[in-house]
Enzyme design. Structure first.
Site, PDB file in Angstrom:
ATOM      1  CE1 TYR A 182      -4.253  -7.195   4.666  1.00 39.45           C
ATOM      2  CE2 TYR A 182      -4.936  -4.923   4.279  1.00 39.45           C
ATOM      3  CZ  TYR A 182      -4.516  -6.152   3.792  1.00 39.45           C
ATOM      4  OH  TYR A 182      -4.380  -6.340   2.438  1.00 39.45           O
ATOM      5  CE1 TYR A 186      -2.633  -3.369   1.667  1.00 45.51           C
ATOM      6  CE2 TYR A 186      -4.233  -1.785   0.831  1.00 45.51           C
ATOM      7  CZ  TYR A 186      -3.912  -3.062   1.243  1.00 45.51           C
ATOM      8  OH  TYR A 186      -4.881  -4.043   1.245  1.00 45.51           O
TER       9      TYR A 186
HETATM   10  C1  PHB Z   1      -7.030  -6.540  -4.942  1.00 53.43           C
HETATM   11  O1  PHB Z   1      -7.788  -6.249  -5.888  1.00 53.43           O
HETATM   12  O2  PHB Z   1      -6.226  -7.502  -4.976  1.00 53.43           O
HETATM   13  C2  PHB Z   1      -7.072  -5.693  -3.678  1.00 53.43           C
HETATM   14  C3  PHB Z   1      -7.861  -4.552  -3.653  1.00 53.43           C
HETATM   15  C4  PHB Z   1      -7.891  -3.779  -2.496  1.00 53.43           C
HETATM   16  C5  PHB Z   1      -7.130  -4.167  -1.388  1.00 53.43           C
HETATM   17  C6  PHB Z   1      -6.358  -5.316  -1.420  1.00 53.43           C
HETATM   18  C7  PHB Z   1      -6.325  -6.093  -2.581  1.00 53.43           C
HETATM   19  O3  PHB Z   1      -7.143  -3.410  -0.252  1.00 53.43           O
END
Ligand code: PHB
Ligand code: APR
Length: 389
Positions: free
Chosen positions: A384, A200
């Protein structure tokens, strides 16, 4: 036609609920307005909380997930070249499963069809009638003929644009919304992920996310303007924007390739209260939406389904109404915590148009505190991987 629980919507919420109830001998009918192929064509996020993983296992639909899913023990939050590794097991006894939510839906369809689950596709004009009485019924049209489905209860699993939420009288509903002044431009590429954990990334020019579906299928996002259009973004422009937002060591290792899917999604936080009206229950996106920054969309739908399935099983087993009566309050308590975490991650990592220098400094201080403080990292990890049901 008559059933015990009429389920509006054949997305992950509706299918998981149908499967869990079926396993306890409770009859359901799922009414879906699209075709199965259309539903399975939707590209969705891919991080499953342990609560959803356990529900999939309990529902008997976890074989492929356990074989093909990737267990993640941590994630990376980055700011420019500064990286914070959040190692879940330092803080909680839990992991997350990286497995496409489209695959979750596919596995649920496979199971429901193997058990001759009643799913009606291509329905039109669904109306939920007399939900505030002891004899609700659903009317709809399929193949041009009008149908009536009498039921004990109705589960509105029909997403944000469905009819269920609107069935609750406006004067009864309280809606809470925050629309973010940016969107996410996402691509899918048949390339190896840039890192073995999700990244992120925050930067002076905006947010980016590096995710994955498997060892040779990557999912990436960059923050974009709300006015942006997919056609404005060549693959080359996307890869350049991504490289400029993630730490240099990862940008240098990034393997790019042609996009096989490219789309822009807006970001919003939304909750509609209550999640029960008479014999109508709302589940999942029908009741709430989160910005995808916290990966809480399907995972919060899953906790709704857990509470509702348990309540209905309790009722049909021994007539106990407690779970049914308490469903909305119980579901909303966890929904709001997921909303908070998703809002916090979004506020922390994105660049807001017109953001003041002071607000920019607050973001930087929040990231610095996260980097230096194990308790702050523990709070992120607990949220998370998924708060307890
Ligand atoms: C994903 O599309 O893999 C994805 C999207 C949002 C997130 C984590 C993974 O927070
Ligand atoms: N009649 C019948 N079906 C309907 C109607 C209607 N009037 N309106 C919508 N639907 C169907 C849609 O076609 C869709 O298949 O309801 C389904 C709702 O599915 P989702 O929108 O995926 O919502 P939900 O099942 O709650 O999933 C929640 O899952 O994929 C993740 O992150 C995603 O947040 C989302 C989460």
């Amino acid at each position: 036609m008559k059933t015990q629980v009429a389920i509006i919507g054949g997305g992950p919420s509706g299918l998981l609920l149908s499967q869990l109830l079926h396993l306890q001998g409770i009859d359901t009918v799922v009414l879906e307005r699209k075709t199965k192929d259309y539903v399975l064509g939707r590209i969705r996020a891919g991080v499953l909380e342990i609560g959803l993983v356990n529900q999939m296992r309990a529902a008997g639909v976890a074989e492929r997930m356990d074989k093909e899913g990737i267990i993640h023990h941590g994630t990376v939050i980055s700011y420019g070249d500064d990286q914070i590794g959040i190692n879940f097991s330092d803080h909680v006894d839990a992991t997350v499963m990286v497995y496409g939510q489209t695959e979750v839906t596919r596995d649920l369809y496979t199971a429901r069809e193997a058990m001759n689950g009643k799913i009606v596709f291509d329905v039109e004009g669904v109306q939920i009638n007399d939900a505030d009485t002891d004899a609700p019924y659903v009317t709809y049209t399929v193949d041009g003929s009008e149908q009536r489905l009498d039921c004990d209860y109705v589960a509105g699993c029909d997403g944000f644009h469905g009819v269920s939420r609107q069935t609750i009288p406006a004067e009864t509903r309280r809606e809470f919304e925050k629309v973010y002044p940016f969107g996410w431009l996402g691509i899918l590429s048949k390339t190896p992920p840039v890192h073995d954990e999700l990244i992120y990334a925050s930067s002076d020019i905006g947010f980016a996310l590096c995710s994955m579906r498997n060892a040779n299928l990557s999912r990436y996002y960059v923050q974009c303007d709300l006015s942006d259009k997919v056609e404005n973004w060549s693959d080359a422009a996307f890869w350049d924007a991504l490289k400029r937002r993630i730490p240099e060591e990862h940008a240098d290792n990034l393997i790019t390739g042609p996009s096989i899917e490219k789309s822009i999604a807006p970001l919003r936080s939304f909750v509609s209260e209550p999640m029960k009206w008479g014999r109508l229950f709302l589940c999942g996106d029908a009741a709430h939406i989160v910005p995808p920054t916290g990966a809480k969309g399907l995972n919060t739908a899953a906790s709704d389904v857990h509470y509702l399935s348990q309540a209905l099983i309790q009722f049909y087993d021994n007539g106990d109404q407690a779970g049914i009566d308490g469903y909305s309050a119980k579901a909303l308590a966890r929904v709001w915590k997921a909303e908070r975490f998703s809002w916090w991650m979004t506020s922390l990592l994105h660049r807001f148009p017109g953001q003041s220098d002071f607000d920019f400094k607050m973001q930087q201080a929040e990231v610095a505190f996260l980097k230096d403080n194990a308790n702050a990292q523990a709070v992120l990890a607990q949220n998370y991987v998924g708060l307890p049901y």
